[in-house]
Write a protein that holds these residues in place. Sequence first.
Motif, PDB file in Angstrom:
ATOM      1  N   ASP A   1       0.838  -1.202   0.000  1.00  0.00           N
ATOM      2  CA  ASP A   1       0.000   0.000   0.000  1.00  0.00           C
ATOM      3  C   ASP A   1       0.875   1.255   0.000  1.00  0.00           C
ATOM      4  O   ASP A   1       0.663   2.175   0.802  1.00  0.00           O
ATOM      5  CB  ASP A   1      -0.937  -0.005   1.208  1.00  0.00           C
ATOM      6  CG  ASP A   1      -2.041   1.065   1.078  1.00  0.00           C
ATOM      7  OD1 ASP A   1      -2.370   1.421  -0.066  1.00  0.00           O
ATOM      8  OD2 ASP A   1      -2.540   1.525   2.119  1.00  0.00           O
ATOM      9  N   VAL A   2       1.864   1.285  -0.879  1.00  0.00           N
ATOM     10  CA  VAL A   2       2.742   2.450  -0.989  1.00  0.00           C
ATOM     11  C   VAL A   2       1.980   3.571  -1.684  1.00  0.00           C
ATOM     12  O   VAL A   2       1.495   3.399  -2.808  1.00  0.00           O
ATOM     13  CB  VAL A   2       4.023   2.096  -1.767  1.00  0.00           C
ATOM     14  CG1 VAL A   2       4.917   3.321  -1.908  1.00  0.00           C
ATOM     15  CG2 VAL A   2       4.764   0.972  -1.065  1.00  0.00           C
ATOM     16  N   LYS A   3       1.859   4.716  -1.020  1.00  0.00           N
ATOM     17  CA  LYS A   3       1.125   5.854  -1.561  1.00  0.00           C
ATOM     18  C   LYS A   3       1.582   7.114  -0.842  1.00  0.00           C
ATOM     19  O   LYS A   3       2.216   7.040   0.233  1.00  0.00           O
ATOM     20  CB  LYS A   3      -0.380   5.649  -1.386  1.00  0.00           C
ATOM     21  CG  LYS A   3      -0.803   5.516   0.082  1.00  0.00           C
ATOM     22  CD  LYS A   3      -2.300   5.314   0.220  1.00  0.00           C
ATOM     23  CE  LYS A   3      -2.710   5.170   1.692  1.00  0.00           C
ATOM     24  NZ  LYS A   3      -4.168   4.973   1.833  1.00  0.00           N
TER      25      LYS A   3
ATOM     26  N   THR B   1      -4.902   1.461  -1.685  1.00  0.00           N
ATOM     27  CA  THR B   1      -5.207   2.575  -2.576  1.00  0.00           C
ATOM     28  C   THR B   1      -5.132   2.104  -4.020  1.00  0.00           C
ATOM     29  O   THR B   1      -4.045   1.826  -4.514  1.00  0.00           O
ATOM     30  CB  THR B   1      -4.207   3.723  -2.345  1.00  0.00           C
ATOM     31  OG1 THR B   1      -4.229   4.065  -0.962  1.00  0.00           O
ATOM     32  CG2 THR B   1      -4.582   4.924  -3.164  1.00  0.00           C
ATOM     33  N   PRO B   2      -6.265   1.990  -4.732  1.00  0.00           N
ATOM     34  CA  PRO B   2      -6.228   1.439  -6.090  1.00  0.00           C
ATOM     35  C   PRO B   2      -5.346   2.225  -7.044  1.00  0.00           C
ATOM     36  O   PRO B   2      -4.755   1.652  -7.952  1.00  0.00           O
ATOM     37  CB  PRO B   2      -7.697   1.478  -6.514  1.00  0.00           C
ATOM     38  CG  PRO B   2      -8.472   1.509  -5.239  1.00  0.00           C
ATOM     39  CD  PRO B   2      -7.626   2.260  -4.283  1.00  0.00           C
TER      40      PRO B   2
ATOM     41  N   LEU C   1      -4.927  -5.640  -6.902  1.00  0.00           N
ATOM     42  CA  LEU C   1      -6.335  -5.266  -7.054  1.00  0.00           C
ATOM     43  C   LEU C   1      -7.226  -6.479  -7.277  1.00  0.00           C
ATOM     44  O   LEU C   1      -8.390  -6.490  -6.875  1.00  0.00           O
ATOM     45  CB  LEU C   1      -6.487  -4.290  -8.223  1.00  0.00           C
ATOM     46  CG  LEU C   1      -5.858  -2.903  -8.032  1.00  0.00           C
ATOM     47  CD1 LEU C   1      -5.969  -2.096  -9.317  1.00  0.00           C
ATOM     48  CD2 LEU C   1      -6.508  -2.153  -6.878  1.00  0.00           C
ATOM     49  N   THR C   2      -6.676  -7.504  -7.931  1.00  0.00           N
ATOM     50  CA  THR C   2      -7.476  -8.699  -8.225  1.00  0.00           C
ATOM     51  C   THR C   2      -7.371  -9.745  -7.128  1.00  0.00           C
ATOM     52  O   THR C   2      -7.871 -10.852  -7.292  1.00  0.00           O
ATOM     53  CB  THR C   2      -7.047  -9.308  -9.560  1.00  0.00           C
ATOM     54  OG1 THR C   2      -5.623  -9.561  -9.541  1.00  0.00           O
ATOM     55  CG2 THR C   2      -7.366  -8.371 -10.703  1.00  0.00           C
TER      56      THR C   2
ATOM     57  N   ALA D   1      -5.912  -2.028 -13.195  1.00  0.00           N
ATOM     58  CA  ALA D   1      -6.783  -2.998 -13.861  1.00  0.00           C
ATOM     59  C   ALA D   1      -7.587  -2.342 -14.979  1.00  0.00           C
ATOM     60  O   ALA D   1      -7.711  -2.889 -16.088  1.00  0.00           O
ATOM     61  CB  ALA D   1      -7.712  -3.657 -12.847  1.00  0.00           C
ATOM     62  N   GLU D   2      -8.136  -1.162 -14.696  1.00  0.00           N
ATOM     63  CA  GLU D   2      -8.915  -0.454 -15.716  1.00  0.00           C
ATOM     64  C   GLU D   2      -8.012   0.014 -16.858  1.00  0.00           C
ATOM     65  O   GLU D   2      -8.408  -0.051 -18.028  1.00  0.00           O
ATOM     66  CB  GLU D   2      -9.613   0.743 -15.080  1.00  0.00           C
ATOM     67  CG  GLU D   2     -10.647   0.359 -14.030  1.00  0.00           C
ATOM     68  CD  GLU D   2     -11.100   1.553 -13.206  1.00  0.00           C
ATOM     69  OE1 GLU D   2     -12.145   1.446 -12.549  1.00  0.00           O
ATOM     70  OE2 GLU D   2     -10.403   2.594 -13.216  1.00  0.00           O
ATOM     71  N   ALA D   3      -6.806   0.467 -16.526  1.00  0.00           N
ATOM     72  CA  ALA D   3      -5.879   0.910 -17.569  1.00  0.00           C
ATOM     73  C   ALA D   3      -5.441  -0.247 -18.447  1.00  0.00           C
ATOM     74  O   ALA D   3      -5.280  -0.091 -19.663  1.00  0.00           O
ATOM     75  CB  ALA D   3      -4.663   1.577 -16.927  1.00  0.00           C
TER      76      ALA D   3
END
Length: 630
Positions: free
Chosen positions: A100-102, A142-143, A151-152, A185-187
């Motif tokens: 969760d690197v953000k 954080t997505p 994410l999956t 995932a969306e990209a």
Amino acid sequence: VAIKVLSPQLAKKGEALRALQQEAAKGRCLVHPNIVRFIDLDREDDLYFIVMEWLEGRTLADILDSDDRTSIDNDAAFRIVRQVGDALEYAHRCGIVHADVKPGNIMIMPNGDAKLFDFGVARVQQRQDDDGFNPGVLGAMTPAYSSMQVLTGEEPVASDDVFSLACLLYRLVAGYRVFGPRNAAEASQAAMKPQQVNGFSDSQWSALKKALSYSRVTRFESIAEFMDALHDRSPDTISIEAPQRFVETDERGPGRWLGLLALLAIAVGIGAWQQGYLDRWLTPYIGDTARATRIRDNDTPALPEPAVEVPVLAVEPTVVNEESVADVERAPAAEAAEETLNEAPGESVDLGEDVPEAAQPDDVNAVGPASPLIDFSTLPEPTLVVSLAGYGADPDPVTFTIRENADPAIIDLVRDSDLSTELTVRLEEVGFSGNRSPWAGGQYALSNSGLVKFPVGQSRGRVTLTMAQDSMNESDQQSILRVRAIDLPGSELAVINVMLEDDDRRAFEASLPTNTIAFSISQTAISEKDPAVQLDLVRLNPDDTAVVASFTLEDITATEGEDYFAPGAMQVSFGPRQRTARLLIPLVQDALSEGDEAFVVTLDQGDDISPTITRNVLVRILDDEPQISE
């Protein structure tokens, strides 16, 4: 100090409490200048909290959302990423992936240093919790900065932190997220590719683009590899474009006339030599023999071009007798062969049963002026067919499995375009599991050293992979092969995951009870300054059930609580079909000079287990304090 509190509402949820306990357990193992120092985990009635060091500063997210974002220039961005990368690399060596690197989990100190915190959703690389709890279910990840695999729901690995760190660097330098409002995932579904921005050299952009790969296979496996590539100070590669065949020039310039005069002088010189006008000057150098040869060639009358003889294929020399006279009737075969010369280039021709075996060479990768096209329909069926992607594309990895003592695997590579040119590709190993390369170790070999050649007009090439045979009981391994053009080292036309299975290990496992648990080693030594002992366990002959293995700790010269901490739950869990797990035993760091110490970890299993199974591990703690001599 800073106190992180779990609200009473969440404390009633066992999963949330488990996440806090895991964060505390992992925090004890992490002591690094760029990681927030963990102090304690405690509770007051139903209120649970973590005590951490107090930090004077602001989160990176706060800075980026304020007018102070202009204070982070390129130098500051690279410094922040380098420090966070050092923290992540250290955590990975301890067996912990942050996941969760953000910017919100990075604190910027007044002196500009960065500190990473909030390992609440970090997970040990091999899950060790006894109830299979996944901290990601709390929705804390954080997505925008998470890899597609995280994410999956896949188990996070070090390369997922590489992806998040690359997203962070892009955000700091570009001023916006790499995929805008979309997550990975969306990209990926939208086939988006990172757009190059100012602030990166060619080598840095190449490293960043690799770190942002959707696939783990094509991404850096470790933070160290990413940092080394990102901070490579070697000069950028110089590429020289091929000169244009026809170049427009200024007709008024002198270069054009000088070229014409040079060509005219050469032509006049050749003509003068052929007519003998230069013999008086050249005879001392070329000799009379060469002069006579020239005269003979010039004086020989020109003859008409001989007719091209079309060979009659599969006709052996015969002795003239009554039986061979009938062979003259085979002349129509010559007409059929002559028709093959008029076939369109690039089309394979079926020459019938009379084609000699030499027409289909043993080396299907041989390329030469007269290389025939191979009719692959007459060859054995391939084990795997891989389509080559175009230059600059991001090919999807293809996976296949081969077992020791099995038949060699036949891999056919297929190109779909540009058949008018020859193509030579190489298969090379770019990654592997374990600590030794299977290819370099001789566990398998590729025919023709991994070179595959496509003649003009040929769309398919073939390579054979053969596993070495031995009687050693070895672990299965994975080898990652990249297919690239031989003249373009950076190209990537295909990626092949080869799963190498050991038959001796499987024969050994077949003799064991189902779900036999064992240590991978029988003894280990670790420095006292290291945060924890890491012990890998393997589950042999696994089935579809979840399994929990218990263990005990026995002091020899070490003392529990003084030299090491016993884990809260003396168990290691395996999910369905899960083969490996990791056990972490935190160490105590002190300034005492007390010499090396030892303790034993023992798995609790029945007495009917094979004696060849490693059930005990001797752990030696090497004292890092200088010994005081008497």
